[in-house]
Design a protein around this motif. Sequence first.
Motif, mmCIF file in Angstrom:
data_model
loop_
_atom_site.group_PDB
_atom_site.id
_atom_site.type_symbol
_atom_site.label_atom_id
_atom_site.label_comp_id
_atom_site.label_asym_id
_atom_site.label_seq_id
_atom_site.Cartn_x
_atom_site.Cartn_y
_atom_site.Cartn_z
ATOM 1 N N ASP A 299 32.623 -4.551 7.383
ATOM 2 C CA ASP A 299 32.988 -4.747 5.986
ATOM 3 C C ASP A 299 32.554 -3.525 5.194
ATOM 4 O O ASP A 299 31.578 -2.864 5.549
ATOM 5 C CB ASP A 299 32.305 -5.998 5.417
ATOM 6 C CG ASP A 299 32.860 -6.438 4.070
ATOM 7 O OD1 ASP A 299 33.985 -6.027 3.719
ATOM 8 O OD2 ASP A 299 32.168 -7.195 3.365
ATOM 9 N N ALA A 300 33.282 -3.221 4.141
ATOM 10 C CA ALA A 300 32.939 -2.094 3.271
ATOM 11 C C ALA A 300 33.206 -2.500 1.830
ATOM 12 O O ALA A 300 34.204 -3.154 1.534
ATOM 13 C CB ALA A 300 33.764 -0.869 3.632
ATOM 14 N N LYS A 301 32.283 -2.123 0.944
ATOM 15 C CA LYS A 301 32.438 -2.408 -0.479
ATOM 16 C C LYS A 301 32.148 -1.141 -1.264
ATOM 17 O O LYS A 301 31.214 -0.405 -0.966
ATOM 18 C CB LYS A 301 31.485 -3.511 -0.907
ATOM 19 C CG LYS A 301 31.804 -4.841 -0.270
ATOM 20 C CD LYS A 301 30.905 -5.926 -0.751
ATOM 21 C CE LYS A 301 31.312 -7.200 -0.032
ATOM 22 N NZ LYS A 301 30.370 -8.251 -0.138
ATOM 23 N N THR A 302 32.964 -0.893 -2.279
ATOM 24 C CA THR A 302 32.788 0.269 -3.132
ATOM 25 C C THR A 302 32.523 -0.194 -4.558
ATOM 26 O O THR A 302 33.205 -1.084 -5.060
ATOM 27 C CB THR A 302 34.034 1.175 -3.096
ATOM 28 O OG1 THR A 302 34.220 1.611 -1.750
ATOM 29 C CG2 THR A 302 33.875 2.374 -3.992
ATOM 30 N N CYS A 303 31.532 0.424 -5.178
ATOM 31 C CA CYS A 303 31.175 0.115 -6.565
ATOM 32 C C CYS A 303 31.197 1.435 -7.332
ATOM 33 O O CYS A 303 30.335 2.282 -7.151
ATOM 34 C CB CYS A 303 29.797 -0.527 -6.608
ATOM 35 S SG CYS A 303 29.287 -1.010 -8.256
ATOM 36 N N SER A 304 32.183 1.623 -8.183
ATOM 37 C CA SER A 304 32.362 2.912 -8.852
ATOM 38 C C SER A 304 31.417 3.130 -10.029
ATOM 39 O O SER A 304 31.300 4.241 -10.529
ATOM 40 C CB SER A 304 33.807 3.058 -9.325
ATOM 41 O OG SER A 304 34.116 2.039 -10.264
ATOM 42 N N ASP A 305 30.702 2.102 -10.476
ATOM 43 C CA ASP A 305 29.809 2.281 -11.619
ATOM 44 C C ASP A 305 28.372 2.610 -11.206
ATOM 45 O O ASP A 305 27.489 2.706 -12.037
ATOM 46 C CB ASP A 305 29.836 1.054 -12.523
ATOM 47 C CG ASP A 305 29.312 -0.199 -11.845
ATOM 48 O OD1 ASP A 305 29.355 -0.261 -10.606
ATOM 49 O OD2 ASP A 305 28.884 -1.127 -12.569
ATOM 50 N N ARG A 306 28.129 2.811 -9.910
ATOM 51 C CA ARG A 306 26.795 3.175 -9.440
ATOM 52 C C ARG A 306 26.871 4.480 -8.672
ATOM 53 O O ARG A 306 27.807 4.725 -7.935
ATOM 54 C CB ARG A 306 26.230 2.076 -8.544
ATOM 55 C CG ARG A 306 26.055 0.769 -9.304
ATOM 56 C CD ARG A 306 25.554 -0.314 -8.423
ATOM 57 N NE ARG A 306 24.180 -0.020 -8.039
ATOM 58 C CZ ARG A 306 23.507 -0.733 -7.166
ATOM 59 N NH1 ARG A 306 24.072 -1.741 -6.566
ATOM 60 N NH2 ARG A 306 22.270 -0.419 -6.854
ATOM 61 N N ARG A 307 25.866 5.326 -8.867
ATOM 62 C CA ARG A 307 25.825 6.604 -8.162
ATOM 63 C C ARG A 307 24.875 6.510 -6.978
ATOM 64 O O ARG A 307 23.827 5.872 -7.068
ATOM 65 C CB ARG A 307 25.360 7.701 -9.114
ATOM 66 C CG ARG A 307 26.369 7.944 -10.203
ATOM 67 C CD ARG A 307 25.996 9.014 -11.171
ATOM 68 N NE ARG A 307 24.756 9.717 -10.870
ATOM 69 C CZ ARG A 307 24.239 10.626 -11.653
ATOM 70 N NH1 ARG A 307 24.822 10.953 -12.763
ATOM 71 N NH2 ARG A 307 23.108 11.227 -11.333
#
Length: 57
Positions: free
Chosen positions: A26-34
């Motif tokens: 599984d993979a998850k991307t969160c664009s609001d965290r660096r």
Amino acid sequence: MTALDCEVIAAIATVSHILFIGAVVDAKTCSDRRPLLWHARQYTRVGEQIGAQHGAG
């Protein structure tokens, strides 16, 4: 930031470490965290301290 959930499919013993091989399930991307980066024995944010050390920011 991207987080990967992996299933361990192998473990290889080296002289001083154990290398784990994983299959991504599984993979998850969160664009609001660096992401954080481990560099020079400390955590830093990408582009901050390392760039400043090399005259890039």
